[in-house]
Design an enzyme around this catalytic site. Structure first.
Site, mmCIF file in Angstrom:
data_model
loop_
_atom_site.group_PDB
_atom_site.id
_atom_site.type_symbol
_atom_site.label_atom_id
_atom_site.label_comp_id
_atom_site.label_asym_id
_atom_site.label_seq_id
_atom_site.Cartn_x
_atom_site.Cartn_y
_atom_site.Cartn_z
ATOM 1 N N PRO A 3 6.983 72.643 -24.010
ATOM 2 C CA PRO A 3 7.584 73.855 -23.436
ATOM 3 C C PRO A 3 8.988 73.589 -22.866
ATOM 4 C CG PRO A 3 5.341 73.536 -22.600
ATOM 5 C CD PRO A 3 5.730 72.289 -23.327
ATOM 6 N N ARG A 24 9.046 77.661 -46.231
ATOM 7 C CA ARG A 24 9.443 78.916 -46.900
ATOM 8 C C ARG A 24 10.873 78.879 -47.403
ATOM 9 N NH1 ARG A 24 7.267 83.603 -45.925
ATOM 10 N NH2 ARG A 24 9.308 84.550 -46.124
HETATM 11 C C1 9D3 Z 1 -0.564 75.477 -17.607
HETATM 12 C C2 9D3 Z 1 0.146 74.173 -17.728
HETATM 13 N N1 9D3 Z 1 1.570 74.370 -17.524
HETATM 14 C C3 9D3 Z 1 1.893 74.210 -16.098
HETATM 15 C C4 9D3 Z 1 3.190 74.857 -15.740
HETATM 16 C C5 9D3 Z 1 2.354 73.388 -18.293
HETATM 17 C C6 9D3 Z 1 2.002 73.351 -19.731
HETATM 18 C C7 9D3 Z 1 1.511 72.185 -20.299
HETATM 19 C C8 9D3 Z 1 1.189 72.155 -21.631
HETATM 20 C C9 9D3 Z 1 2.160 74.465 -20.534
HETATM 21 C C10 9D3 Z 1 1.853 74.419 -21.892
HETATM 22 C C11 9D3 Z 1 1.346 73.262 -22.429
HETATM 23 C C12 9D3 Z 1 0.986 73.210 -23.874
HETATM 24 N N2 9D3 Z 1 2.070 73.739 -24.691
HETATM 25 C C13 9D3 Z 1 2.702 73.014 -25.618
HETATM 26 O O1 9D3 Z 1 2.375 71.864 -25.810
HETATM 27 C C14 9D3 Z 1 3.835 73.589 -26.332
HETATM 28 C C15 9D3 Z 1 4.418 74.894 -26.267
HETATM 29 C C16 9D3 Z 1 4.123 76.054 -25.503
HETATM 30 O O2 9D3 Z 1 3.186 76.128 -24.694
HETATM 31 N N3 9D3 Z 1 4.906 77.166 -25.666
HETATM 32 C C17 9D3 Z 1 5.953 77.198 -26.527
HETATM 33 N N4 9D3 Z 1 6.282 76.145 -27.264
HETATM 34 C C18 9D3 Z 1 5.516 75.009 -27.122
HETATM 35 S S1 9D3 Z 1 5.779 73.583 -27.949
HETATM 36 C C19 9D3 Z 1 4.504 72.811 -27.240
#
Ligand code: 9D3
Length: 255
Positions: A88, A153
């Protein structure tokens, strides 16, 4: 083009990639996806990949050793590769980035995390960090699939005759125009007459107009660097819209 995905859910990745345009492109050998199960790179009998966070707090953190073992194994073929962490906190993925990746010579290796995240020391193994947008997902698997799908694609030969990339580029940067198929009339709603006319020039112009209308109304942020021709169409659309507003303002009110 070669992709690799490192994940604790390899079946999830494989399942998606069997179907549709991407499935066919992979069958044709236009691209290749190798999926690695992170648990195959653990050394304990429980195949443990996570542990409690140092400093306390809720949730689990993915340990560095399985990732380190896996990445060392993957890298041992000596091929040029770009190791991409899905996170993220990463750079936001978009169509422009997808297009840039199609020109990439290196193998693209996607690292998927689960739980609260991966031990920060993963950073020493990665070349790029990418996010697919500002919403919370459960892990990096869907983002890896989104990115692979959007890149495949674009590869030459991936789209069959039924989907021409010529048309894609004609409408590039705009929202789509409305689509219709049979029947000609459904519950009183008719297909626009022009689409039944067989006049291909008029149809192309109508579609461009409607694509511009959609974009102007729903995503004006996408409208930049318009050609003279598109500017002319947009001006006509605007005066048409203004005319409607004025007409409505002169309707007698019901009170
Ligand atoms: C609820 C946990 N969050 C606390 C603020 C942090 C968090 C950790 C792990 C939020 C999401 C994740 C898992 N997400 C991904 O690994 C991820 C992701 C995403 O959640 N949204 C957009 N792109 C991506 S790329 C990897």
């Amino acid at each position: 083009m070669i992709f690799e995905v490192l994940t604790i859910f390899p079946e999830f990745i494989e399942c998606y990639l069997k179907h549709g345009i991407v499935g066919r492109a992979l069958n044709r050998g236009i691209a290749q996806v190798k999926v690695y199960n992170l648990r195959d790179f653990t050394t304990d009998k429980h195949k443990k990949v996570d542990d409690y966070p140092y400093g306390g707090g809720a949730g689990m953190v993915m340990q560095i050793e399985p990732f380190s073992n896996a990445i060392k194994h993957i890298k041992s073929d000596g091929k040029k590769r770009k190791i991409i962490l899905l996170s993220p906190q990463g750079k936001r993925f978009n169509q422009e980035l997808a297009l840039e990746f199609t020109r990439e010579e290196a193998v693209l290796t996607f690292i998927c995390g689960r739980y609260e995240g991966i031990d920060e020391r993963i950073k020493s193994f990665i070349d790029e960090e990418i996010s697919i947008g500002d919403y919370v997902l459960s892990g990096g698997e869907l983002p890896a699939l989104v990115i692979i799908d959007s890149i495949v694609r674009l590869l030459p030969g991936a789209l069959g005759d039924e989907l021409s990339s010529e048309e894609d580029s004609f409408m590039k940067g705009f929202l789509d125009y409305p689509h219709y198929t049979r029947p000609e009339e459904f519950e009183g709603m008719r297909v626009p007459e022009i689409l039944l006319s067989g006049d291909h020039k008029k149809i192309a112009l109508w579609r461009r107009r409607e694509a511009l209308r959609n974009t102007f109304q729903k995503r004006p942020d996408l409208l930049k660097n318009l050609s003279q021709e598109d500017m002319k169409i947009l001006k006509e659309l605007c005066s048409e819209i203004n005319k409607k507003i004025l007409e409505d303002a002169h309707e007698p009110v019901n009170n």
